[in-house]
Write a protein that holds these residues in place. Structure first.
Motif, PDB file in Angstrom:
ATOM      1  N   ARG A 121       0.842  -1.197   0.000  1.00 22.68           N
ATOM      2  CA  ARG A 121       0.000   0.000   0.000  1.00 22.68           C
ATOM      3  C   ARG A 121       0.880   1.251   0.000  1.00 22.68           C
ATOM      4  NH1 ARG A 121      -5.167  -1.948   2.316  1.00 22.68           N
ATOM      5  NH2 ARG A 121      -4.880  -4.152   2.803  1.00 22.68           N
ATOM      6  N   THR A 122       0.241   2.388  -0.266  1.00 20.50           N
ATOM      7  CA  THR A 122       0.967   3.655  -0.318  1.00 20.50           C
ATOM      8  C   THR A 122       0.159   4.733   0.389  1.00 20.50           C
ATOM      9  OG1 THR A 122       1.878   3.038  -2.488  1.00 20.50           O
ATOM     10  CG2 THR A 122       2.074   5.339  -1.839  1.00 20.50           C
ATOM     11  N   ASP A 123       0.829   5.535   1.213  1.00 20.09           N
ATOM     12  CA  ASP A 123       0.219   6.729   1.792  1.00 20.09           C
ATOM     13  C   ASP A 123       1.226   7.861   1.737  1.00 20.09           C
ATOM     14  OD1 ASP A 123       2.030   6.234   3.801  1.00 20.09           O
ATOM     15  OD2 ASP A 123       0.538   5.601   5.296  1.00 20.09           O
ATOM     16  N   GLU A 124       0.943   8.945   2.436  1.00 21.24           N
ATOM     17  CA  GLU A 124       1.832  10.105   2.355  1.00 21.24           C
ATOM     18  C   GLU A 124       3.224   9.820   2.909  1.00 21.24           C
ATOM     19  OE1 GLU A 124      -0.411  10.186   6.184  1.00 21.24           O
ATOM     20  OE2 GLU A 124      -0.907   9.924   4.053  1.00 21.24           O
ATOM     21  N   LYS A 125       3.349   8.760   3.717  1.00 24.96           N
ATOM     22  CA  LYS A 125       4.651   8.404   4.295  1.00 24.96           C
ATOM     23  C   LYS A 125       5.446   7.467   3.398  1.00 24.96           C
ATOM     24  CE  LYS A 125       3.045   8.923   9.088  1.00 24.96           C
ATOM     25  NZ  LYS A 125       2.853   8.241  10.388  1.00 24.96           N
ATOM     26  N   GLY A 126       4.792   6.895   2.408  1.00 24.79           N
ATOM     27  CA  GLY A 126       5.498   5.988   1.513  1.00 24.79           C
ATOM     28  C   GLY A 126       4.844   4.631   1.437  1.00 24.79           C
ATOM     29  N   LYS A 127       5.634   3.630   1.084  1.00 21.18           N
ATOM     30  CA  LYS A 127       5.142   2.271   0.917  1.00 21.18           C
ATOM     31  C   LYS A 127       5.045   1.570   2.272  1.00 21.18           C
ATOM     32  CE  LYS A 127       5.197   2.348  -3.640  1.00 21.18           C
ATOM     33  NZ  LYS A 127       4.024   2.160  -4.487  1.00 21.18           N
ATOM     34  N   PHE A 128       4.003   0.711   2.435  1.00 19.16           N
ATOM     35  CA  PHE A 128       3.842  -0.041   3.691  1.00 19.16           C
ATOM     36  C   PHE A 128       2.959  -1.242   3.456  1.00 19.16           C
ATOM     37  CE2 PHE A 128       0.141   2.648   3.530  1.00 19.16           C
ATOM     38  CZ  PHE A 128      -0.866   1.898   4.103  1.00 19.16           C
ATOM     39  N   VAL A 129       2.976  -2.136   4.446  1.00 19.53           N
ATOM     40  CA  VAL A 129       2.038  -3.263   4.475  1.00 19.53           C
ATOM     41  C   VAL A 129       1.355  -3.246   5.841  1.00 19.53           C
ATOM     42  CG1 VAL A 129       3.311  -4.708   2.861  1.00 19.53           C
ATOM     43  CG2 VAL A 129       3.842  -4.844   5.293  1.00 19.53           C
ATOM     44  N   PHE A 130       0.148  -3.812   5.892  1.00 26.18           N
ATOM     45  CA  PHE A 130      -0.532  -4.004   7.164  1.00 26.18           C
ATOM     46  C   PHE A 130      -0.174  -5.387   7.708  1.00 26.18           C
ATOM     47  CE2 PHE A 130      -3.943  -0.806   5.865  1.00 26.18           C
ATOM     48  CZ  PHE A 130      -3.486   0.141   6.774  1.00 26.18           C
ATOM     49  N   ILE A 131       0.195  -5.399   8.993  1.00 27.63           N
ATOM     50  CA  ILE A 131       0.542  -6.653   9.668  1.00 27.63           C
ATOM     51  C   ILE A 131      -0.523  -6.955  10.711  1.00 27.63           C
ATOM     52  CG2 ILE A 131       2.217  -7.761  11.204  1.00 27.63           C
ATOM     53  CD1 ILE A 131       4.381  -6.165   9.791  1.00 27.63           C
ATOM     54  N   LEU A 132      -0.843  -8.222  10.855  1.00 26.41           N
ATOM     55  CA  LEU A 132      -1.833  -8.663  11.853  1.00 26.41           C
ATOM     56  C   LEU A 132      -1.118  -8.995  13.157  1.00 26.41           C
ATOM     57  CD1 LEU A 132      -4.903  -9.339  12.116  1.00 26.41           C
ATOM     58  CD2 LEU A 132      -4.253 -11.718  11.724  1.00 26.41           C
ATOM     59  N   GLU A 133      -1.539  -8.340  14.255  1.00 27.87           N
ATOM     60  CA  GLU A 133      -0.985  -8.638  15.588  1.00 27.87           C
ATOM     61  C   GLU A 133      -2.075  -9.201  16.486  1.00 27.87           C
ATOM     62  OE1 GLU A 133       1.163  -5.607  17.540  1.00 27.87           O
ATOM     63  OE2 GLU A 133       2.825  -5.636  16.096  1.00 27.87           O
ATOM     64  N   GLU A 134      -1.666 -10.152  17.305  1.00 26.29           N
ATOM     65  CA  GLU A 134      -2.598 -10.809  18.236  1.00 26.29           C
ATOM     66  C   GLU A 134      -2.375 -10.292  19.660  1.00 26.29           C
ATOM     67  OE1 GLU A 134      -2.831 -15.193  20.139  1.00 26.29           O
ATOM     68  OE2 GLU A 134      -2.772 -15.142  17.939  1.00 26.29           O
ATOM     69  N   ARG A 135      -3.471  -9.939  20.321  1.00 15.99           N
ATOM     70  CA  ARG A 135      -3.406  -9.459  21.711  1.00 15.99           C
ATOM     71  C   ARG A 135      -4.484 -10.146  22.552  1.00 15.99           C
ATOM     72  NH1 ARG A 135      -3.347  -2.991  20.252  1.00 15.99           N
ATOM     73  NH2 ARG A 135      -1.501  -3.011  18.875  1.00 15.99           N
ATOM     74  N   GLN A 136      -4.241 -10.175  23.869  1.00 17.72           N
ATOM     75  CA  GLN A 136      -5.220 -10.773  24.784  1.00 17.72           C
ATOM     76  C   GLN A 136      -6.152  -9.680  25.274  1.00 17.72           C
ATOM     77  OE1 GLN A 136      -5.143 -14.078  25.153  1.00 17.72           O
ATOM     78  NE2 GLN A 136      -7.085 -14.005  26.269  1.00 17.72           N
ATOM     79  N   GLY A 137      -7.451  -9.830  24.957  1.00 17.06           N
ATOM     80  CA  GLY A 137      -8.438  -8.844  25.353  1.00 17.06           C
ATOM     81  C   GLY A 137      -9.381  -9.390  26.401  1.00 17.06           C
ATOM     82  N   PRO A 138     -10.307  -8.597  26.848  1.00 11.74           N
ATOM     83  CA  PRO A 138     -11.246  -9.039  27.889  1.00 11.74           C
ATOM     84  C   PRO A 138     -12.135 -10.201  27.442  1.00 11.74           C
ATOM     85  CG  PRO A 138     -11.923  -6.935  26.935  1.00 11.74           C
ATOM     86  CD  PRO A 138     -10.552  -7.214  26.433  1.00 11.74           C
ATOM     87  N   LEU A 139     -12.290 -10.321  26.157  1.00 11.59           N
ATOM     88  CA  LEU A 139     -13.123 -11.408  25.641  1.00 11.59           C
ATOM     89  C   LEU A 139     -12.284 -12.504  25.004  1.00 11.59           C
ATOM     90  CD1 LEU A 139     -16.031  -9.351  24.026  1.00 11.59           C
ATOM     91  CD2 LEU A 139     -15.943 -10.400  26.291  1.00 11.59           C
ATOM     92  N   GLY A 140     -10.989 -12.495  25.255  1.00 13.26           N
ATOM     93  CA  GLY A 140     -10.096 -13.509  24.711  1.00 13.26           C
ATOM     94  C   GLY A 140      -9.147 -12.895  23.684  1.00 13.26           C
ATOM     95  N   LYS A 141      -8.677 -13.709  22.758  1.00 12.42           N
ATOM     96  CA  LYS A 141      -7.736 -13.245  21.737  1.00 12.42           C
ATOM     97  C   LYS A 141      -8.405 -12.240  20.801  1.00 12.42           C
ATOM     98  CE  LYS A 141      -4.879 -17.404  21.504  1.00 12.42           C
ATOM     99  NZ  LYS A 141      -4.391 -18.508  20.623  1.00 12.42           N
ATOM    100  N   GLU A 142      -7.654 -11.158  20.535  1.00 13.30           N
ATOM    101  CA  GLU A 142      -8.141 -10.139  19.608  1.00 13.30           C
ATOM    102  C   GLU A 142      -7.035  -9.835  18.591  1.00 13.30           C
ATOM    103  OE1 GLU A 142     -11.215  -7.668  22.462  1.00 13.30           O
ATOM    104  OE2 GLU A 142      -9.181  -6.903  22.175  1.00 13.30           O
ATOM    105  N   TYR A 143      -7.452  -9.404  17.387  1.00 11.61           N
ATOM    106  CA  TYR A 143      -6.488  -9.163  16.312  1.00 11.61           C
ATOM    107  C   TYR A 143      -6.576  -7.708  15.862  1.00 11.61           C
ATOM    108  CZ  TYR A 143      -6.379 -14.226  16.185  1.00 11.61           C
ATOM    109  OH  TYR A 143      -6.243 -15.543  16.533  1.00 11.61           O
ATOM    110  N   TYR A 144      -5.386  -7.075  15.785  1.00 15.36           N
ATOM    111  CA  TYR A 144      -5.293  -5.664  15.452  1.00 15.36           C
ATOM    112  C   TYR A 144      -4.418  -5.472  14.203  1.00 15.36           C
ATOM    113  CZ  TYR A 144      -7.260  -4.600  20.026  1.00 15.36           C
ATOM    114  OH  TYR A 144      -8.091  -4.538  21.119  1.00 15.36           O
TER     115      TYR A 144
END
Length: 426
Positions: free
Chosen positions: A358-381
């Motif tokens: 992808r491209t934005d004003e900062k340049g080229k990038f990719v979105f990465i999926l991160e896993e975190r522990q939330g109040p309802l269990g595993k969550e993905y950001y």
């Protein structure tokens, strides 16, 4: 005893109520999580991996003969008969068109008559010799010199007779007067000759110019006659080489002109080539000399070996025109082909799908999926990760820097996402 029973019954009720409450809490928790997941963007991911980029280029084109004959004529004539049709295979000497030559033949007769008239005028001009005119004046001088010489002799004789007393002085004086007249006559003859010489020189120069102009007129007329003869000969339009008729631009009754060829012929003498267009990105991976595969899509299907001969800008577009030489000599020209090439262009430690970059004003990038522990269990950001882009092929992009390995790259999502977005996995 009775009180104990009541207490036990109450405890059981409380326990049952607690169990029911816990079940309700669990159901509500699960339901709320499920409802939330239904509203979140769904993403698909893949791990960044090493590999080679392979560009594949496929596009349609058309086969043309390397030697294309376009037959023009430089005169106008009415098409009397069309002897060939599109697609005809012809050999040298075959008649393609017959043009009406009668007007040209009539014009030829007129010009030949005009040429004869010019030659007669030329002969007449050179017949009149300036020397003939001068001869008359020279003869007058000779006559005057002869007469003078005769009178001089007569004067000598009369002088002697006068000295001897044989004649009177008057007779001597008459002889001397005749001598003076003879001298004057000779002088006038010489003056006339000199004047005539000057006049003749001028007339000679003028006549020479006139004769040169006549020569030019005669040469011009002879050239016009030769050109007419060639035109008449060319009214029978014949093939000069073998090949396949691709265009006939004039029909029966039409008047030819030199704005377009009478016919176009594809000759197999120098083989065939395919021309295709590719976009600028694809053209970066092509070089003259590259071997490619060319698939016939019309006529006898099959694969041909080809070699890229040239790559240049296509007219009126931002694309490139690629010319491919073909080895098959059984072609006729006009066949539809598919140009196909598969070429490795480099290896990278990390490759990501093209749609993941992808491209934005900062340049080229990719979105990465991160896993975190939330109040309802595993969550993905979603996390934005800047990268440095390398080469790319039809499917993947090479990454120079920005990845460490093991990242889960988001390839696509069901809804728009941004850094920090909460998502679910497909």
């Amino acid at each position: 005893m009775e009180d104990t029973k009541k207490i036990d019954i109450r405890k059981k009720k409380i326990l049952k109520a607690g169990q029911i409450f816990l079940v309700i809490i669990v159901i509500l928790t699960f339901t709320s999580k499920s409802i939330r997941n239904l509203t979140l963007p769904k993403v698909s991911t893949m791990d960044a991996k090493s590999g080679s980029l392979i560009v594949e280029i496929a596009t349609d084109g058309i086969v043309n003969a390397v030697k294309r004959v376009e037959h023009y004529i430089d005169f106008s004539a009415t098409v009397k008969e069309v002897k060939a049709s599109l697609g005809d295979v012809i050999v040298p000497g075959d008649t393609i068109l017959v043009l009406d030559k009668e007007p040209l033949e009539l014009d030829l007769v007129k010009k030949e008559i005009a040429l004869k008239r010019l030659k007669l005028q030329y002969d007449k001009s050179i017949a009149g010799n300036v020397e003939d005119v001068l001869y008359t004046y020279e003869q007058k001088i000779k006559e005057a010199e002869t007469e003078l010489s005769k009178i001089e002799e007569e004067v000598k004789v009369k002088e002697q007779l006068y000295n001897e007393g044989a004649i009177a002085k008057k007779e001597l004086d008459n002889a001397i007067s005749q001598l003076d007249l003879a001298k004057l006559k000779l002088e006038n003859a010489n003056n006339d000759l000199e004047k005539q010489l000057e006049k003749s020189e001028r007339e000679k120069e003028n006549r020479e110019r006139e004769i040169e102009l006549m020569k030019l007129d005669i040469s011009s007329a002879e050239i016009e006659i030769e050109e007419l003869k060639k035109m008449i000969k060319n009214c029978t339009v014949i093939a000069t080489s073998d090949g396949t008729i691709k265009e006939i631009n004039f029909k029966e009754g039409m008047i030819t002109n030199n704005s377009k060829p009478l016919y176009i012929l594809d000759s197999p003498d120098k083989g065939f080539e395919a021309t295709v267009t590719v976009n600028n990105e694809e053209s970066q991976y092509l070089e003259a000399g590259d071997s490619v595969q060319v698939l016939l899509k019309s006529g006898n299907s099959g694969a041909l070996k080809g070699e890229i001969k040239s790559i240049k800008d296509a007219e009126n577009t931002d694309k490139k025109l690629v010319t491919v030489g073909l080895e098959d000599h059984n072609l006729k020209g006009g066949e539809i082909v598919e140009f196909y090439m598969k070429k490795p262009i480099g290896s990278y430690k990390y490759l990501v799908p093209r749609q993941a970059l992808r491209t934005d004003e900062k340049g080229k990038f990719v979105f990465i999926l991160e896993e975190r522990q939330g109040p309802l269990g595993k969550e993905y950001y979603v996390v934005r990760n800047g990268v440095t882009e390398g080469d790319s092929d039809n499917n993947n992009v090479g990454i120079f820097s920005g990845l460490m390995g093991g990242e889960r790259i988001i390839v696509r999502s069901s809804k728009p996402i941004s850094e920090g977005s909460l998502v679910t996995i497909e």
